[in-house]
Design a protein around this motif. Structure first.
Motif, PDB file in Angstrom:
ATOM      1  N   PHE A  25       0.847  -1.124   0.198  1.00  0.00           N
ATOM      2  CA  PHE A  25       0.024  -0.033   0.045  1.00  0.00           C
ATOM      3  C   PHE A  25       0.747   1.202   0.084  1.00  0.00           C
ATOM      4  CE2 PHE A  25      -4.355  -1.583   1.738  1.00  0.00           C
ATOM      5  CZ  PHE A  25      -4.525  -2.251   0.703  1.00  0.00           C
ATOM      6  N   SER A  26       1.859   1.287   0.712  1.00  0.00           N
ATOM      7  CA  SER A  26       2.749   2.591   0.983  1.00  0.00           C
ATOM      8  C   SER A  26       3.594   2.709  -0.376  1.00  0.00           C
ATOM      9  CB  SER A  26       3.653   2.466   2.268  1.00  0.00           C
ATOM     10  OG  SER A  26       4.587   1.583   2.100  1.00  0.00           O
ATOM     11  N   LYS A  27       3.980   1.435  -1.082  1.00  0.00           N
ATOM     12  CA  LYS A  27       4.846   1.708  -2.500  1.00  0.00           C
ATOM     13  C   LYS A  27       3.945   2.329  -3.283  1.00  0.00           C
ATOM     14  CE  LYS A  27       7.825  -2.027  -0.959  1.00  0.00           C
ATOM     15  NZ  LYS A  27       9.517  -1.890  -1.198  1.00  0.00           N
ATOM     16  N   LEU A  28       2.583   1.678  -3.098  1.00  0.00           N
ATOM     17  CA  LEU A  28       1.815   2.184  -4.464  1.00  0.00           C
ATOM     18  C   LEU A  28       1.191   3.812  -4.161  1.00  0.00           C
ATOM     19  CD1 LEU A  28      -0.363  -1.039  -4.455  1.00  0.00           C
ATOM     20  CD2 LEU A  28       0.762  -0.315  -6.246  1.00  0.00           C
ATOM     21  N   LYS A  54      -4.943   2.784 -11.165  1.00  0.00           N
ATOM     22  CA  LYS A  54      -5.547   1.565 -11.549  1.00  0.00           C
ATOM     23  C   LYS A  54      -4.865   0.343 -10.698  1.00  0.00           C
ATOM     24  CE  LYS A  54      -6.403  -0.698 -15.933  1.00  0.00           C
ATOM     25  NZ  LYS A  54      -7.885  -0.558 -15.706  1.00  0.00           N
ATOM     26  N   GLU A  55      -3.325   0.567 -10.685  1.00  0.00           N
ATOM     27  CA  GLU A  55      -2.532  -0.676 -10.120  1.00  0.00           C
ATOM     28  C   GLU A  55      -3.083  -0.693  -8.527  1.00  0.00           C
ATOM     29  OE1 GLU A  55       0.085  -3.542  -9.592  1.00  0.00           O
ATOM     30  OE2 GLU A  55      -1.164  -2.834 -11.356  1.00  0.00           O
ATOM     31  N   ALA A  56      -3.346   0.554  -7.750  1.00  0.00           N
ATOM     32  CA  ALA A  56      -3.523   0.603  -6.486  1.00  0.00           C
ATOM     33  C   ALA A  56      -4.937  -0.149  -6.294  1.00  0.00           C
ATOM     34  CB  ALA A  56      -3.536   2.047  -6.090  1.00  0.00           C
ATOM     35  N   LYS A  57      -6.085   0.219  -7.187  1.00  0.00           N
ATOM     36  CA  LYS A  57      -7.341  -0.296  -7.004  1.00  0.00           C
ATOM     37  C   LYS A  57      -7.125  -1.760  -6.977  1.00  0.00           C
ATOM     38  CE  LYS A  57     -10.082   3.853  -8.243  1.00  0.00           C
ATOM     39  NZ  LYS A  57     -10.773   4.402  -9.579  1.00  0.00           N
ATOM     40  N   SER A  58      -6.374  -2.174  -8.219  1.00  0.00           N
ATOM     41  CA  SER A  58      -6.401  -3.607  -8.264  1.00  0.00           C
ATOM     42  C   SER A  58      -6.103  -4.463  -7.235  1.00  0.00           C
ATOM     43  CB  SER A  58      -5.501  -3.954  -9.610  1.00  0.00           C
ATOM     44  OG  SER A  58      -4.280  -3.887  -9.210  1.00  0.00           O
ATOM     45  N   GLN A  59      -5.133  -3.779  -6.217  1.00  0.00           N
ATOM     46  CA  GLN A  59      -4.531  -4.256  -4.928  1.00  0.00           C
ATOM     47  C   GLN A  59      -5.247  -4.100  -3.892  1.00  0.00           C
ATOM     48  OE1 GLN A  59      -2.414  -6.386  -5.044  1.00  0.00           O
ATOM     49  NE2 GLN A  59      -1.426  -6.087  -7.271  1.00  0.00           N
ATOM     50  N   SER A  60      -6.653  -3.631  -4.266  1.00  0.00           N
ATOM     51  CA  SER A  60      -7.495  -3.158  -3.185  1.00  0.00           C
ATOM     52  C   SER A  60      -7.164  -1.960  -2.056  1.00  0.00           C
ATOM     53  CB  SER A  60      -7.789  -4.654  -2.004  1.00  0.00           C
ATOM     54  OG  SER A  60      -8.612  -5.587  -3.091  1.00  0.00           O
ATOM     55  N   VAL A  61      -6.360  -1.225  -2.514  1.00  0.00           N
ATOM     56  CA  VAL A  61      -5.962   0.165  -1.891  1.00  0.00           C
ATOM     57  C   VAL A  61      -7.165   0.957  -1.432  1.00  0.00           C
ATOM     58  CG1 VAL A  61      -4.798   2.175  -1.576  1.00  0.00           C
ATOM     59  CG2 VAL A  61      -3.701   0.262  -2.556  1.00  0.00           C
ATOM     60  N   VAL A  65      -7.085   6.287   0.781  1.00  0.00           N
ATOM     61  CA  VAL A  65      -5.578   6.271   0.912  1.00  0.00           C
ATOM     62  C   VAL A  65      -5.144   6.914  -0.429  1.00  0.00           C
ATOM     63  CG1 VAL A  65      -3.653   4.662   0.805  1.00  0.00           C
ATOM     64  CG2 VAL A  65      -5.510   4.289   2.265  1.00  0.00           C
ATOM     65  N   ILE A  66      -5.696   6.356  -1.480  1.00  0.00           N
ATOM     66  CA  ILE A  66      -5.512   6.721  -2.916  1.00  0.00           C
ATOM     67  C   ILE A  66      -5.659   8.461  -3.189  1.00  0.00           C
ATOM     68  CG2 ILE A  66      -6.166   7.063  -5.424  1.00  0.00           C
ATOM     69  CD1 ILE A  66      -6.855   3.955  -4.879  1.00  0.00           C
ATOM     70  N   GLN A  67      -6.794   8.957  -2.753  1.00  0.00           N
ATOM     71  CA  GLN A  67      -6.995  10.510  -2.586  1.00  0.00           C
ATOM     72  C   GLN A  67      -5.934  11.217  -1.634  1.00  0.00           C
ATOM     73  OE1 GLN A  67      -9.177  11.843  -4.742  1.00  0.00           O
ATOM     74  NE2 GLN A  67      -7.852  13.686  -4.038  1.00  0.00           N
ATOM     75  N   ARG A  68      -5.560  10.644  -0.515  1.00  0.00           N
ATOM     76  CA  ARG A  68      -4.812  11.237   0.308  1.00  0.00           C
ATOM     77  C   ARG A  68      -3.305  11.311  -0.464  1.00  0.00           C
ATOM     78  NH1 ARG A  68      -6.481   8.558   4.815  1.00  0.00           N
ATOM     79  NH2 ARG A  68      -4.996   7.011   4.919  1.00  0.00           N
ATOM     80  N   ALA A  69      -2.906  10.366  -1.139  1.00  0.00           N
ATOM     81  CA  ALA A  69      -1.526  10.426  -2.014  1.00  0.00           C
ATOM     82  C   ALA A  69      -1.573  11.263  -2.809  1.00  0.00           C
ATOM     83  CB  ALA A  69      -1.385   8.954  -2.493  1.00  0.00           C
ATOM     84  N   ILE A  70      -2.826  11.383  -3.585  1.00  0.00           N
ATOM     85  CA  ILE A  70      -2.755  12.573  -4.538  1.00  0.00           C
ATOM     86  C   ILE A  70      -2.833  14.137  -3.909  1.00  0.00           C
ATOM     87  CG2 ILE A  70      -4.360  13.711  -6.267  1.00  0.00           C
ATOM     88  CD1 ILE A  70      -5.454  10.761  -7.222  1.00  0.00           C
ATOM     89  N   ASP A  71      -3.509  14.015  -2.825  1.00  0.00           N
ATOM     90  CA  ASP A  71      -3.474  15.388  -1.958  1.00  0.00           C
ATOM     91  C   ASP A  71      -2.022  15.736  -1.795  1.00  0.00           C
ATOM     92  OD1 ASP A  71      -5.921  15.604  -2.606  1.00  0.00           O
ATOM     93  OD2 ASP A  71      -6.689  14.907  -0.463  1.00  0.00           O
TER      94      ASP A  71
END
Length: 248
Positions: A25-28, A54-61, A65-71
């Motif tokens: 999760f942290s690498k993605l 897409k890769e993060a979603k495929s690994q059920s992130v 968490v995805i939004q925080r990474a973008i922010d």
């Protein structure tokens, strides 16, 4: 990378899932932050970010968490990561490529070098093994996406180079520069893919016996455990017989 995906399956079965999952999760998330920082924070306008999400979603992130990474990419004074590739030889003369994202080049280089040294390998110069690989785009669909003929037809139409169907999925490869275009075209005919990413595809492989395989797995495992390391690729082949012994 057939060998490496087989190894991932063994690792999964051995039950290190929880620790691996949080690391993954942290690498993605790091890849998402870097992609958003380098381009537009909107995945629709930034192909690299779209693929990272897409890769993060495929690994059920989780979405938050995805939004925080973008922010995080838009925050002032955030970490500045640089991408570095290390190349070397592992046990049995296997070629190994290590892709890292780091905020401290010296720390990462020193860790990667000593890990190779301690586990029967040696780090080479950039370019010392990458000539044995080709940079490709890889798109994976579940078998439920369609039969071999339908997937092959869609892949040809989308501009892909090759399709391999195995017991688990359809693996479509294309030129690295075409990944976004091909994956977008495939989505229109086959729906959402499981994953779409850039890979190093070996053009030549080295077969390992049980001892060599165990030593190489240890090297890969320790490299992948490092927070700065995003991906490890190696050009090894393992027979089914050795694979069973490893999994045992």
């Amino acid at each position: 990378m057939a060998g490496h995906s087989k190894w991932a399956n063994i690792q999964h079965r051995k039950g290190r899932q929880d620790a691996l999952r949080s690391k993954l999760f942290s690498k993605l998330a790091k890849e998402i932050t870097v992609a958003a920082k380098m381009g537009d924070p909107d995945p629709d306008k930034n192909p690299r970010l779209r693929l990272a999400v897409k890769e993060a979603k495929s690994q059920s992130v989780p979405k938050d968490v995805i939004q925080r990474a973008i922010d995080k990419s838009q925050a002032a004074g955030g970490d500045d990561y640089e991408e570095i590739r290390y190349e070397g030889y592992g046990p049995g003369g296997v070629a190994v490529i290590v892709e890292a994202m780091t905020d401290n080049r010296n720390r990462t280089a020193s860790t990667v070098r000593s890990t190779f040294g301690k586990h029967g390998g040696n780090l080479g110069e950039t370019g010392s093994v990458s000539f044995m690989f080709e940079r490709k785009g890889e798109i994976i669909y579940p078998l439920s996406a369609g039969d071999e003929d339908a997937v092959m037809e869609a892949a040809i139409e989308a501009g892909a180079e090759n399709v391999e169907t195995n017991e688990e999925n359809h693996v479509i490869t294309c030129a690295d520069t075409d990944l976004n275009e091909v994956s977008t075209a495939l989505e229109e005919t086959l729906g959402e893919s499981e994953t779409a990413k850039l890979i190093w595809q070996p053009t030549t492989t080295t077969e390992l016996d049980l001892d060599g395989a165990q030593k190489l797995m240890k090297l890969i495992e320790i490299l992948e455990d490092d927070d700065d390391v995003q991906r490890v690729t190696a050009n090894f082949e393992i027979s089914d017989e050795v694979m069973e012994q490893l999994a045992g």
